[in-house]
Design an enzyme around this catalytic site. Structure first.
Site, PDB file in Angstrom:
ATOM      1  N   LYS A  79      26.268  -3.230  -0.216  1.00 58.12           N
ATOM      2  CA  LYS A  79      27.727  -3.030  -0.283  1.00 58.12           C
ATOM      3  C   LYS A  79      28.216  -2.204   0.906  1.00 58.12           C
ATOM      4  O   LYS A  79      29.385  -1.861   0.987  1.00 58.12           O
ATOM      5  CB  LYS A  79      28.094  -2.311  -1.579  1.00 58.12           C
ATOM      6  CG  LYS A  79      27.659  -3.027  -2.839  1.00 58.12           C
ATOM      7  CD  LYS A  79      27.978  -2.152  -4.062  1.00 58.12           C
ATOM      8  CE  LYS A  79      27.129  -2.553  -5.245  1.00 58.12           C
ATOM      9  NZ  LYS A  79      27.172  -1.535  -6.306  1.00 58.12           N
ATOM     10  N   ARG A 121      11.115   3.796   3.565  1.00 57.25           N
ATOM     11  CA  ARG A 121      10.694   2.836   4.604  1.00 57.25           C
ATOM     12  C   ARG A 121      11.940   2.076   5.017  1.00 57.25           C
ATOM     13  O   ARG A 121      12.694   1.587   4.173  1.00 57.25           O
ATOM     14  CB  ARG A 121       9.643   1.864   4.086  1.00 57.25           C
ATOM     15  CG  ARG A 121       9.387   0.725   5.081  1.00 57.25           C
ATOM     16  CD  ARG A 121       8.215  -0.127   4.730  1.00 57.25           C
ATOM     17  NE  ARG A 121       6.966   0.588   4.957  1.00 57.25           N
ATOM     18  CZ  ARG A 121       5.759   0.018   4.851  1.00 57.25           C
ATOM     19  NH1 ARG A 121       5.660  -1.275   4.516  1.00 57.25           N
ATOM     20  NH2 ARG A 121       4.668   0.713   5.068  1.00 57.25           N
ATOM     21  N   ARG A 136       0.801  -1.225   0.000  1.00 59.60           N
ATOM     22  CA  ARG A 136       0.000   0.000   0.000  1.00 59.60           C
ATOM     23  C   ARG A 136       0.832   1.274   0.000  1.00 59.60           C
ATOM     24  O   ARG A 136       0.573   2.178  -0.804  1.00 59.60           O
ATOM     25  CB  ARG A 136      -0.931   0.029   1.234  1.00 59.60           C
ATOM     26  CG  ARG A 136      -2.180  -0.770   1.077  1.00 59.60           C
ATOM     27  CD  ARG A 136      -2.544  -1.430   2.384  1.00 59.60           C
ATOM     28  NE  ARG A 136      -1.541  -2.436   2.682  1.00 59.60           N
ATOM     29  CZ  ARG A 136      -1.615  -3.685   2.244  1.00 59.60           C
ATOM     30  NH1 ARG A 136      -2.654  -4.079   1.572  1.00 59.60           N
ATOM     31  NH2 ARG A 136      -0.651  -4.564   2.493  1.00 59.60           N
ATOM     32  N   THR A 137       1.783   1.383   0.898  1.00 61.02           N
ATOM     33  CA  THR A 137       2.478   2.664   1.049  1.00 61.02           C
ATOM     34  C   THR A 137       3.242   3.007  -0.226  1.00 61.02           C
ATOM     35  O   THR A 137       3.131   4.110  -0.762  1.00 61.02           O
ATOM     36  CB  THR A 137       3.430   2.614   2.258  1.00 61.02           C
ATOM     37  OG1 THR A 137       2.680   2.174   3.393  1.00 61.02           O
ATOM     38  CG2 THR A 137       4.026   3.979   2.541  1.00 61.02           C
ATOM     39  N   HIS A 162       4.547   5.791  11.493  1.00 64.25           N
ATOM     40  CA  HIS A 162       4.070   5.701  10.103  1.00 64.25           C
ATOM     41  C   HIS A 162       3.120   6.892   9.921  1.00 64.25           C
ATOM     42  O   HIS A 162       1.900   6.737   9.841  1.00 64.25           O
ATOM     43  CB  HIS A 162       3.356   4.367   9.894  1.00 64.25           C
ATOM     44  CG  HIS A 162       3.186   3.953   8.462  1.00 64.25           C
ATOM     45  ND1 HIS A 162       3.304   4.831   7.400  1.00 64.25           N
ATOM     46  CD2 HIS A 162       2.898   2.748   7.918  1.00 64.25           C
ATOM     47  CE1 HIS A 162       3.094   4.170   6.271  1.00 64.25           C
ATOM     48  NE2 HIS A 162       2.849   2.911   6.554  1.00 64.25           N
TER      49      HIS A 162
HETATM   50  N1   CP Z   1      -0.481  -0.037   5.695  1.00 60.09           N
HETATM   51  C1   CP Z   1       0.754  -0.271   5.227  1.00 60.09           C
HETATM   52  O1   CP Z   1       1.746   0.348   5.619  1.00 60.09           O
HETATM   53  O2   CP Z   1       0.800  -1.264   4.272  1.00 60.09           O
HETATM   54  P1   CP Z   1       2.093  -1.705   3.485  1.00 60.09           P
HETATM   55  O3   CP Z   1       3.016  -2.380   4.459  1.00 60.09           O
HETATM   56  O4   CP Z   1       1.607  -2.655   2.416  1.00 60.09           O
HETATM   57  O5   CP Z   1       2.742  -0.486   2.909  1.00 60.09           O
END
Ligand code: CP
Length: 316
Positions: free
Chosen positions: A93, A114, A63-64, A142
Protein backbone atom coordinates in the site's frame (compact mmCIF):
# COMPACT_ATOMS: atom_id res chain seq x y z
CA UNK A 1 25.43 3.52 9.03
CA UNK A 2 23.33 4.92 11.88
CA UNK A 3 25.24 6.49 14.74
CA UNK A 4 24.12 3.90 17.26
CA UNK A 5 25.85 1.20 15.22
CA UNK A 6 29.35 1.19 16.58
CA UNK A 7 32.27 -1.15 16.74
CA UNK A 8 33.73 -1.87 20.12
CA UNK A 9 35.40 -4.45 22.27
CA UNK A 10 32.47 -4.31 24.70
CA UNK A 11 30.16 -6.97 23.32
CA UNK A 12 27.15 -4.98 24.48
CA UNK A 13 28.27 -1.88 22.53
CA UNK A 14 26.63 -3.26 19.43
CA UNK A 15 22.88 -2.71 19.53
CA UNK A 16 21.99 -3.57 15.92
CA UNK A 17 23.63 -6.05 13.56
CA UNK A 18 23.83 -4.21 10.25
CA UNK A 19 27.23 -4.78 8.68
CA UNK A 20 30.49 -6.63 9.30
CA UNK A 21 32.44 -3.38 9.81
CA UNK A 22 30.83 -3.15 13.25
CA UNK A 23 32.74 -6.18 14.53
CA UNK A 24 36.21 -6.50 15.93
CA UNK A 25 38.23 -9.54 16.92
CA UNK A 26 37.44 -9.52 20.67
CA UNK A 27 33.72 -9.20 19.90
CA UNK A 28 33.88 -12.17 17.53
CA UNK A 29 35.77 -14.31 20.05
CA UNK A 30 33.31 -13.44 22.78
CA UNK A 31 30.38 -14.22 20.49
CA UNK A 32 31.84 -17.59 19.54
CA UNK A 33 32.17 -18.48 23.23
CA UNK A 34 28.50 -17.65 23.61
CA UNK A 35 27.74 -19.82 20.56
CA UNK A 36 29.44 -22.74 22.31
CA UNK A 37 27.23 -22.17 25.34
CA UNK A 38 24.15 -22.02 23.12
CA UNK A 39 25.00 -25.44 21.66
CA UNK A 40 24.67 -26.82 25.20
CA UNK A 41 21.50 -24.91 26.05
CA UNK A 42 18.80 -27.43 26.91
CA UNK A 43 15.63 -27.77 24.89
CA UNK A 44 12.96 -25.79 26.68
CA UNK A 45 15.32 -22.99 27.67
CA UNK A 46 13.57 -19.91 29.06
CA UNK A 47 16.43 -17.41 28.62
CA UNK A 48 14.28 -15.16 26.41
CA UNK A 49 10.89 -16.13 27.79
CA UNK A 50 8.28 -13.43 27.27
CA UNK A 51 10.23 -11.71 24.47
CA UNK A 52 9.16 -11.58 20.83
CA UNK A 53 11.21 -11.59 17.61
CA UNK A 54 9.67 -10.20 14.40
CA UNK A 55 10.99 -11.53 11.10
CA UNK A 56 10.24 -9.09 8.29
CA UNK A 57 11.29 -10.60 4.97
CA UNK A 58 10.78 -8.73 1.69
CA UNK A 59 12.80 -11.38 -0.18
CA UNK A 60 12.51 -15.20 -0.07
CA UNK A 61 14.46 -17.16 2.55
CA UNK A 62 14.55 -20.63 4.00
CA UNK A 63 17.63 -20.69 6.25
CA UNK A 64 17.88 -17.16 7.59
CA UNK A 65 14.24 -16.77 8.55
CA UNK A 66 13.67 -20.28 9.86
CA UNK A 67 16.96 -20.48 11.76
CA UNK A 68 16.28 -17.14 13.45
CA UNK A 69 12.79 -18.33 14.35
CA UNK A 70 14.14 -21.67 15.55
CA UNK A 71 16.75 -19.83 17.63
CA UNK A 72 14.11 -17.64 19.27
CA UNK A 73 11.84 -20.61 20.00
CA UNK A 74 14.77 -22.58 21.46
CA UNK A 75 15.47 -19.69 23.83
CA UNK A 76 11.86 -19.66 25.01
CA UNK A 77 10.74 -16.56 23.09
CA UNK A 78 7.94 -16.02 20.60
CA UNK A 79 7.97 -15.08 16.91
CA UNK A 80 5.94 -12.79 14.63
CA UNK A 81 6.66 -13.51 10.98
CA UNK A 82 6.00 -11.62 7.74
CA UNK A 83 7.11 -13.72 4.82
CA UNK A 84 7.01 -12.05 1.40
CA UNK A 85 6.52 -8.70 3.12
CA UNK A 86 6.61 -6.81 -0.18
CA UNK A 87 3.30 -8.41 -1.11
CA UNK A 88 1.66 -9.41 2.15
CA UNK A 89 2.57 -6.49 4.40
CA UNK A 90 1.34 -2.93 4.01
CA UNK A 91 4.42 -2.22 1.86
CA UNK A 92 2.12 -2.98 -1.06
CA UNK A 93 0.00 0.00 0.00
CA UNK A 94 3.08 2.21 -0.05
CA UNK A 95 4.20 2.04 3.57
CA UNK A 96 7.90 2.82 3.98
CA UNK A 97 10.39 0.54 5.70
CA UNK A 98 10.89 3.26 8.31
CA UNK A 99 7.19 3.43 9.23
CA UNK A 100 6.94 -0.36 9.31
CA UNK A 101 9.95 -0.65 11.61
CA UNK A 102 8.72 2.08 13.96
CA UNK A 103 5.45 0.26 14.33
CA UNK A 104 6.86 -3.27 14.70
CA UNK A 105 9.09 -1.91 17.46
CA UNK A 106 5.89 -1.66 19.48
CA UNK A 107 5.00 -5.27 18.78
CA UNK A 108 8.34 -7.04 19.17
CA UNK A 109 11.61 -6.84 21.09
CA UNK A 110 13.89 -7.37 18.06
CA UNK A 111 13.45 -7.35 14.28
CA UNK A 112 15.22 -9.38 11.59
CA UNK A 113 14.83 -7.70 8.20
CA UNK A 114 15.68 -8.97 4.72
CA UNK A 115 15.18 -6.46 1.93
CA UNK A 116 15.99 -6.22 -1.76
CA UNK A 117 17.59 -2.77 -1.38
CA UNK A 118 21.18 -2.35 -0.23
CA UNK A 119 21.17 -0.12 2.85
CA UNK A 120 17.60 -0.98 3.92
CA UNK A 121 18.76 -2.60 7.19
CA UNK A 122 20.78 0.51 8.10
CA UNK A 123 17.72 2.67 7.40
CA UNK A 124 15.68 0.37 9.61
CA UNK A 125 18.23 0.49 12.43
CA UNK A 126 18.34 4.28 12.27
CA UNK A 127 14.69 4.58 13.31
CA UNK A 128 14.20 1.44 15.38
CA UNK A 129 13.43 1.40 19.08
CA UNK A 130 14.49 -2.26 19.25
CA UNK A 131 17.52 -4.16 17.92
CA UNK A 132 17.52 -4.72 14.15
CA UNK A 133 19.41 -7.61 12.57
CA UNK A 134 20.25 -7.50 8.86
CA UNK A 135 19.11 -10.76 7.26
CA UNK A 136 20.47 -9.64 3.87
CA UNK A 137 20.06 -6.30 2.09
CA UNK A 138 20.09 -6.72 -1.68
CA UNK A 139 23.64 -7.27 -2.93
CA UNK A 140 24.97 -5.46 0.14
CA UNK A 141 25.72 -7.58 3.19
CA UNK A 142 24.59 -10.61 5.15
CA UNK A 143 26.49 -10.19 8.43
CA UNK A 144 24.86 -12.96 10.45
CA UNK A 145 25.63 -15.41 7.62
CA UNK A 146 29.27 -14.31 7.69
CA UNK A 147 29.39 -14.95 11.44
CA UNK A 148 28.03 -18.46 11.04
CA UNK A 149 30.41 -19.05 8.12
CA UNK A 150 33.43 -18.03 10.20
CA UNK A 151 32.19 -20.04 13.16
CA UNK A 152 31.89 -23.08 10.86
CA UNK A 153 35.43 -22.51 9.58
CA UNK A 154 36.61 -22.52 13.19
CA UNK A 155 34.72 -25.68 14.07
CA UNK A 156 35.81 -27.53 10.90
CA UNK A 157 39.42 -26.32 10.67
CA UNK A 158 40.09 -25.78 14.37
CA UNK A 159 41.24 -22.21 13.74
CA UNK A 160 40.39 -19.04 11.83
CA UNK A 161 43.93 -17.76 11.26
CA UNK A 162 46.51 -18.78 8.69
CA UNK A 163 44.04 -20.28 6.21
CA UNK A 164 43.87 -20.14 2.43
CA UNK A 165 40.27 -19.45 1.48
CA UNK A 166 38.85 -19.59 -2.06
CA UNK A 167 35.64 -17.62 -2.62
CA UNK A 168 34.01 -19.09 -5.72
CA UNK A 169 31.08 -18.14 -7.94
CA UNK A 170 29.01 -14.97 -7.86
CA UNK A 171 31.16 -12.57 -5.87
CA UNK A 172 29.51 -9.46 -7.30
CA UNK A 173 25.91 -10.02 -6.20
CA UNK A 174 26.63 -12.67 -3.58
CA UNK A 175 26.28 -10.77 -0.33
CA UNK A 176 27.43 -13.75 1.73
CA UNK A 177 30.81 -13.85 0.01
CA UNK A 178 31.11 -10.07 0.27
CA UNK A 179 30.43 -10.17 4.01
CA UNK A 180 32.71 -13.16 4.61
CA UNK A 181 35.62 -11.45 2.81
CA UNK A 182 35.15 -8.42 5.05
CA UNK A 183 34.92 -10.59 8.17
CA UNK A 184 38.12 -12.44 7.26
CA UNK A 185 39.96 -9.12 7.57
CA UNK A 186 39.75 -9.77 11.33
CA UNK A 187 41.88 -12.89 10.95
CA UNK A 188 45.67 -13.18 10.77
CA UNK A 189 47.67 -14.68 7.93
CA UNK A 190 44.65 -15.35 5.75
CA UNK A 191 45.03 -15.60 1.97
CA UNK A 192 41.91 -14.87 -0.06
CA UNK A 193 41.53 -16.16 -3.61
CA UNK A 194 38.61 -14.95 -5.73
CA UNK A 195 37.41 -17.37 -8.44
CA UNK A 196 34.46 -15.91 -10.34
CA UNK A 197 33.06 -15.72 -13.86
CA UNK A 198 34.16 -12.47 -15.55
CA UNK A 199 30.76 -10.78 -15.17
CA UNK A 200 30.58 -11.23 -11.39
CA UNK A 201 33.95 -10.34 -9.80
CA UNK A 202 34.42 -9.36 -6.17
CA UNK A 203 33.48 -5.70 -5.76
CA UNK A 204 36.20 -3.09 -5.59
CA UNK A 205 34.70 -1.79 -2.31
CA UNK A 206 35.36 -5.16 -0.65
CA UNK A 207 38.80 -5.49 -2.26
CA UNK A 208 39.74 -2.05 -0.92
CA UNK A 209 38.65 -3.03 2.60
CA UNK A 210 40.61 -6.29 2.39
CA UNK A 211 43.71 -4.48 1.13
CA UNK A 212 43.42 -1.83 3.86
CA UNK A 213 43.41 -4.61 6.45
CA UNK A 214 46.60 -6.04 4.98
CA UNK A 215 45.02 -9.37 4.01
CA UNK A 216 46.55 -11.05 0.96
CA UNK A 217 44.10 -11.36 -1.94
CA UNK A 218 44.22 -12.32 -5.59
CA UNK A 219 41.91 -13.37 -8.41
CA UNK A 220 42.29 -16.64 -10.30
CA UNK A 221 40.34 -17.97 -13.30
CA UNK A 222 41.43 -21.58 -13.05
CA UNK A 223 39.66 -23.32 -10.17
CA UNK A 224 41.61 -26.53 -10.75
CA UNK A 225 44.85 -24.64 -10.08
CA UNK A 226 43.49 -23.35 -6.77
CA UNK A 227 41.85 -26.45 -5.30
CA UNK A 228 44.96 -28.46 -4.27
CA UNK A 229 46.28 -25.56 -2.24
CA UNK A 230 43.34 -24.18 -0.25
CA UNK A 231 41.97 -25.01 3.19
CA UNK A 232 38.46 -23.66 2.61
CA UNK A 233 36.39 -23.53 -0.57
CA UNK A 234 33.40 -21.20 -0.22
CA UNK A 235 31.18 -21.98 -3.18
CA UNK A 236 28.24 -19.72 -4.06
CA UNK A 237 25.21 -19.73 -6.33
CA UNK A 238 25.06 -17.50 -9.40
CA UNK A 239 22.30 -15.09 -8.36
CA UNK A 240 19.86 -15.38 -11.25
CA UNK A 241 17.44 -12.88 -9.69
CA UNK A 242 20.03 -10.07 -9.79
CA UNK A 243 20.82 -10.27 -13.55
CA UNK A 244 19.10 -7.96 -16.03
CA UNK A 245 18.66 -10.69 -18.66
CA UNK A 246 18.50 -14.47 -18.82
CA UNK A 247 21.41 -14.45 -21.32
CA UNK A 248 23.70 -12.65 -18.87
CA UNK A 249 22.81 -15.16 -16.17
CA UNK A 250 23.44 -18.15 -18.43
CA UNK A 251 26.87 -16.77 -19.40
CA UNK A 252 27.98 -16.98 -15.75
CA UNK A 253 26.21 -20.17 -14.77
CA UNK A 254 27.95 -23.56 -14.68
CA UNK A 255 31.47 -22.16 -15.03
CA UNK A 256 32.73 -23.49 -11.67
CA UNK A 257 31.27 -26.78 -10.45
CA UNK A 258 32.44 -28.79 -7.46
CA UNK A 259 31.98 -32.46 -8.32
CA UNK A 260 33.84 -35.68 -7.49
CA UNK A 261 36.67 -34.81 -9.87
CA UNK A 262 37.10 -31.42 -8.19
CA UNK A 263 37.04 -33.01 -4.73
CA UNK A 264 39.75 -35.45 -5.85
CA UNK A 265 42.07 -32.45 -6.28
CA UNK A 266 41.43 -31.01 -2.82
CA UNK A 267 43.36 -31.63 0.40
CA UNK A 268 41.93 -34.36 2.66
CA UNK A 269 41.68 -31.69 5.36
CA UNK A 270 39.82 -29.14 3.21
CA UNK A 271 36.41 -27.75 4.10
CA UNK A 272 33.73 -26.98 1.52
CA UNK A 273 31.14 -24.39 2.50
CA UNK A 274 28.12 -22.98 0.68
CA UNK A 275 25.59 -20.52 2.15
CA UNK A 276 22.87 -22.39 0.25
CA UNK A 277 20.56 -22.65 -1.59
CA UNK A 278 22.58 -24.41 -4.29
CA UNK A 279 21.45 -25.01 -7.84
CA UNK A 280 24.05 -27.17 -9.59
CA UNK A 281 27.37 -25.65 -8.45
CA UNK A 282 27.99 -28.48 -5.98
CA UNK A 283 27.14 -31.94 -7.24
CA UNK A 284 25.01 -34.02 -4.87
CA UNK A 285 27.53 -36.85 -5.41
CA UNK A 286 29.89 -35.18 -2.90
CA UNK A 287 27.30 -34.48 -0.19
CA UNK A 288 28.50 -37.41 1.94
CA UNK A 289 32.18 -36.52 1.64
CA UNK A 290 33.39 -35.48 5.12
CA UNK A 291 34.82 -32.28 3.62
CA UNK A 292 31.31 -31.17 2.63
CA UNK A 293 30.34 -29.00 5.59
CA UNK A 294 27.46 -27.02 4.10
CA UNK A 295 24.67 -28.76 5.98
CA UNK A 296 26.60 -28.52 9.25
CA UNK A 297 27.13 -24.85 8.36
CA UNK A 298 23.35 -24.34 8.03
CA UNK A 299 22.84 -26.07 11.39
CA UNK A 300 25.39 -23.77 12.98
CA UNK A 301 23.17 -20.89 11.87
CA UNK A 302 20.75 -21.74 14.66
CA UNK A 303 23.46 -21.64 17.35
CA UNK A 304 25.03 -18.43 16.05
CA UNK A 305 21.63 -16.73 15.85
CA UNK A 306 20.75 -17.99 19.33
CA UNK A 307 23.93 -16.33 20.57
CA UNK A 308 23.12 -13.06 18.76
CA UNK A 309 19.58 -12.91 20.12
CA UNK A 310 20.79 -13.83 23.60
CA UNK A 311 23.42 -11.08 23.42
CA UNK A 312 21.13 -8.35 22.03
CA UNK A 313 18.15 -9.18 24.20
CA UNK A 314 19.99 -9.21 27.48
CA UNK A 315 21.12 -12.73 28.29
CA UNK A 316 23.93 -12.90 30.85
N1 CP B 1 22.03 -18.55 3.29
C1 CP B 1 20.88 -17.87 3.17
O1 CP B 1 20.80 -16.66 3.34
O2 CP B 1 19.81 -18.67 2.83
P1 CP B 1 18.32 -18.17 2.69
O3 CP B 1 18.24 -17.28 1.49
O4 CP B 1 17.49 -19.43 2.53
O5 CP B 1 17.95 -17.41 3.93
Amino acid sequence: VPSQVIAGTDERAIRHIVEVAQFDRPWIESLFQRVERMRDEPRGSDRLKGLILATLFYEPSTRTRLSFESAMHRLGGGVLSTENAGEFSSAIKGETVEDTIRMIGGYADAIVIRHNEQGAAARAAAVSAVPVLNGGDGPGEHPTQALLDLYTIMSEQGRIDGLKVALVGDLRFGRTARSLARLLTLTIGTELIYVSPPAVPMGSDVQRAVAAAGVTQRSENNLAAVLPDVDVVYQTRIQRERFATREEYEASRGVYILDRAAYDQMKPSATVLHPLPRVDEISTEVDDDPRSAYFRQAQNGVYVRMALLDLLLGGD
